[in-house]
Design a protein around this motif. Structure first.
Motif, PDB file in Angstrom:
ATOM      1  N   TRP A  92     126.305  -3.539 -11.778  1.00 31.87           N
ATOM      2  CA  TRP A  92     125.826  -2.516 -10.511  1.00 31.87           C
ATOM      3  C   TRP A  92     126.869  -1.331 -11.004  1.00 31.87           C
ATOM      4  CZ3 TRP A  92     120.815  -2.805  -9.742  1.00 31.87           C
ATOM      5  CH2 TRP A  92     120.142  -4.163  -9.514  1.00 31.87           C
ATOM      6  N   VAL A  93     126.034  -0.252 -11.335  1.00 28.77           N
ATOM      7  CA  VAL A  93     126.940   0.824 -11.704  1.00 28.77           C
ATOM      8  C   VAL A  93     126.542   2.160 -10.803  1.00 28.77           C
ATOM      9  CG1 VAL A  93     128.042   2.477 -13.152  1.00 28.77           C
ATOM     10  CG2 VAL A  93     127.613   0.333 -13.974  1.00 28.77           C
ATOM     11  N   PRO A  94     127.271   2.665  -9.859  1.00 27.84           N
ATOM     12  CA  PRO A  94     126.852   3.565  -8.940  1.00 27.84           C
ATOM     13  C   PRO A  94     126.542   4.860  -9.708  1.00 27.84           C
ATOM     14  CG  PRO A  94     129.014   2.718  -8.290  1.00 27.84           C
ATOM     15  CD  PRO A  94     128.691   2.267  -9.217  1.00 27.84           C
ATOM     16  N   LEU A  95     125.445   5.440  -9.306  1.00 27.53           N
ATOM     17  CA  LEU A  95     124.919   6.863  -9.950  1.00 27.53           C
ATOM     18  C   LEU A  95     125.024   7.794  -8.946  1.00 27.53           C
ATOM     19  CD1 LEU A  95     123.493   7.711 -12.497  1.00 27.53           C
ATOM     20  CD2 LEU A  95     121.185   7.049 -11.284  1.00 27.53           C
ATOM     21  N   VAL A  96     126.261   8.722  -9.341  1.00 24.80           N
ATOM     22  CA  VAL A  96     126.519   9.655  -8.465  1.00 24.80           C
ATOM     23  C   VAL A  96     126.512  11.309  -8.981  1.00 24.80           C
ATOM     24  CG1 VAL A  96     127.990   7.957  -6.992  1.00 24.80           C
ATOM     25  CG2 VAL A  96     129.189   9.564  -8.793  1.00 24.80           C
ATOM     26  N   ASP A  97     126.653  12.241  -8.347  1.00 25.20           N
ATOM     27  CA  ASP A  97     126.534  13.494  -8.740  1.00 25.20           C
ATOM     28  C   ASP A  97     127.569  14.353  -7.792  1.00 25.20           C
ATOM     29  OD1 ASP A  97     126.525  16.063  -9.638  1.00 25.20           O
ATOM     30  OD2 ASP A  97     124.423  16.311  -9.016  1.00 25.20           O
ATOM     31  N   GLY A  98     128.849  14.245  -8.381  1.00 22.21           N
ATOM     32  CA  GLY A  98     129.912  14.776  -7.289  1.00 22.21           C
ATOM     33  C   GLY A  98     130.145  13.579  -6.270  1.00 22.21           C
ATOM     34  N   GLU A 100     127.641  13.021  -3.996  1.00 22.58           N
ATOM     35  CA  GLU A 100     126.249  12.486  -3.707  1.00 22.58           C
ATOM     36  C   GLU A 100     125.992  11.254  -4.349  1.00 22.58           C
ATOM     37  OE1 GLU A 100     122.768  12.894  -1.250  1.00 22.58           O
ATOM     38  OE2 GLU A 100     124.425  13.929  -1.373  1.00 22.58           O
ATOM     39  N   ARG A 101     125.449  10.180  -3.601  1.00 19.31           N
ATOM     40  CA  ARG A 101     125.148   8.730  -4.031  1.00 19.31           C
ATOM     41  C   ARG A 101     123.501   9.297  -4.520  1.00 19.31           C
ATOM     42  NH1 ARG A 101     126.395   5.177   0.427  1.00 19.31           N
ATOM     43  NH2 ARG A 101     125.981   6.983   1.640  1.00 19.31           N
ATOM     44  N   LEU A 102     123.461   9.018  -5.662  1.00 17.45           N
ATOM     45  CA  LEU A 102     122.023   9.070  -6.058  1.00 17.45           C
ATOM     46  C   LEU A 102     121.071   7.684  -6.279  1.00 17.45           C
ATOM     47  CD1 LEU A 102     122.411  11.753  -8.851  1.00 17.45           C
ATOM     48  CD2 LEU A 102     121.617  12.112  -6.641  1.00 17.45           C
ATOM     49  N   GLY A 103     121.990   6.764  -6.568  1.00 18.10           N
ATOM     50  CA  GLY A 103     121.502   5.503  -6.936  1.00 18.10           C
ATOM     51  C   GLY A 103     122.390   4.478  -7.793  1.00 18.10           C
ATOM     52  N   LEU A 104     121.598   3.579  -8.544  1.00 14.65           N
ATOM     53  CA  LEU A 104     122.409   2.546  -9.242  1.00 14.65           C
ATOM     54  C   LEU A 104     121.898   2.482 -10.794  1.00 14.65           C
ATOM     55  CD1 LEU A 104     122.798  -0.282  -6.918  1.00 14.65           C
ATOM     56  CD2 LEU A 104     124.895   1.086  -7.529  1.00 14.65           C
ATOM     57  N   LEU A 105     122.704   2.036 -11.700  1.00 12.95           N
ATOM     58  CA  LEU A 105     122.278   1.789 -12.927  1.00 12.95           C
ATOM     59  C   LEU A 105     122.528   0.096 -12.890  1.00 12.95           C
ATOM     60  CD1 LEU A 105     124.139   4.169 -15.411  1.00 12.95           C
ATOM     61  CD2 LEU A 105     121.920   4.339 -14.640  1.00 12.95           C
ATOM     62  N   ARG A 106     121.510  -0.678 -13.436  1.00 12.78           N
ATOM     63  CA  ARG A 106     121.984  -2.203 -13.754  1.00 12.78           C
ATOM     64  C   ARG A 106     122.117  -2.106 -15.425  1.00 12.78           C
ATOM     65  NH1 ARG A 106     120.087  -7.211 -14.849  1.00 12.78           N
ATOM     66  NH2 ARG A 106     120.884  -8.702 -13.301  1.00 12.78           N
ATOM     67  N   VAL A 107     123.162  -2.356 -15.536  1.00 16.04           N
ATOM     68  CA  VAL A 107     123.808  -2.480 -17.171  1.00 16.04           C
ATOM     69  C   VAL A 107     123.963  -3.866 -17.453  1.00 16.04           C
ATOM     70  CG1 VAL A 107     125.286  -1.595 -18.797  1.00 16.04           C
ATOM     71  CG2 VAL A 107     124.744  -0.075 -16.822  1.00 16.04           C
ATOM     72  N   GLN A 108     123.222  -4.158 -18.782  1.00 18.18           N
ATOM     73  CA  GLN A 108     123.383  -5.332 -19.182  1.00 18.18           C
ATOM     74  C   GLN A 108     124.043  -5.549 -20.527  1.00 18.18           C
ATOM     75  OE1 GLN A 108     119.226  -6.006 -18.640  1.00 18.18           O
ATOM     76  NE2 GLN A 108     119.782  -8.308 -18.086  1.00 18.18           N
ATOM     77  N   SER A 109     125.067  -6.646 -20.635  1.00 21.11           N
ATOM     78  CA  SER A 109     125.944  -6.635 -22.012  1.00 21.11           C
ATOM     79  C   SER A 109     125.959  -8.130 -22.413  1.00 21.11           C
ATOM     80  CB  SER A 109     127.408  -6.122 -21.768  1.00 21.11           C
ATOM     81  OG  SER A 109     127.910  -6.339 -22.771  1.00 21.11           O
ATOM     82  N   THR A 110     126.049  -8.454 -23.549  1.00 22.28           N
ATOM     83  CA  THR A 110     126.189  -9.655 -24.044  1.00 22.28           C
ATOM     84  C   THR A 110     127.931 -10.063 -24.245  1.00 22.28           C
ATOM     85  OG1 THR A 110     126.146  -8.782 -26.469  1.00 22.28           O
ATOM     86  CG2 THR A 110     124.120  -9.587 -25.590  1.00 22.28           C
ATOM     87  N   TYR A 111     128.579  -9.054 -23.925  1.00 22.52           N
ATOM     88  CA  TYR A 111     130.023  -9.458 -23.846  1.00 22.52           C
ATOM     89  C   TYR A 111     130.553 -10.113 -22.652  1.00 22.52           C
ATOM     90  CZ  TYR A 111     129.723  -6.170 -27.818  1.00 22.52           C
ATOM     91  OH  TYR A 111     129.184  -5.652 -29.117  1.00 22.52           O
TER      92      TYR A 111
END
Length: 147
Positions: A92-98, A100-111
Motif C-alpha cells: 500500500w503506497v500513500p498517494l499524496v499531493d504535497g 494533501e492525502r489523496l488515496g493509495l496505490l496498491r502495487v504488486q510485484s513478483t520480487y
C-alpha cells in the motif's frame, strides 16, 4: 516511470487513468497496480476503475478506520499488503499531493520485499528508510497521479 504517467495524465480522461497507470507499472516491473481515492470525509477509500470496471474479487471500497490500507493512508507510510499473495508481494503506497492525502496505490510485484522496495524507491522517488520497515513519506516525496 511515474514521471511519464504524470506528464501524460494532464491530457487524459479520468476513466483511462487506471489502465494507463497499469501499463506504466508493468513497464517498471510491477505486476499490478490499483488506485484508491479517498472520499471527502476521509472515511473510505474507493477503487478508481476504467470503463471495464473492477476485476472480479477486487475490493472496491475499503474503510479507513481499522484496516491496514486505512493505516497506510492515515499515517502516510508504505505498508505491506499482508498476507503474502501467491506469486508476489503487494504494498500500500500513500498517494499524496504535497501534504494533501489523496488515496493509495496498491502495487504488486513478483520480487521479494527488498527488491520491491528498491524498485519503488527508484521509480516513484519515495524516501523509505530501511528496507522492510515502515517509514513516513518525506516532504519532497510527492506522488500525485490525481491532480
Amino acid at each position: 516511470m511515474f514521471a511519464g504517467l504524470l506528464d501524460a495524465s494532464h491530457l487524459m480522461p479520468l476513466d483511462t487513468l487506471p489502465d494507463t497507470a497499469v501499463e506504466y507499472a508493468r513497464a517498471a516491473g510491477f505486476t499490478g497496480l490499483l488506485i484508491y481515492v479517498a472520499d471527502l470525509n476521509r472515511q473510505g477509500l474507493h477503487l478508481l476503475t476504467g470503463p471495464n470496471g473492477a476485476a472480479p474479487g477486487t475490493e472496491t471500497d475499503i474503510r479507513v478506520e481499522g484496516t491496514v490500507p486505512g493505516r497506510a493512508y492515515q499515517y502516510g507510510r508504505l505498508t505491506s499488503a499482508a498476507p503474502q499473495e501467491a506469486g508476489g508481494t503487494a504494498w500500500w503506497v500513500p498517494l499524496v499531493d504535497g501534504t494533501e492525502r489523496l488515496g493509495l496505490l496498491r502495487v504488486q510485484s513478483t520480487y521479494d520485499d527488498a527488491r520491491a522496495l528498491m524498485i519503488l524507491r527508484k521509480t516513484m522517488g519515495i524516501a523509505l528508510g530501511h528496507p522492510g520497515r515502515n517509514a513516513p513519506l518525506g516532504r519532497g516525496s510527492v506522488v500525485a497521479l490525481v491532480a
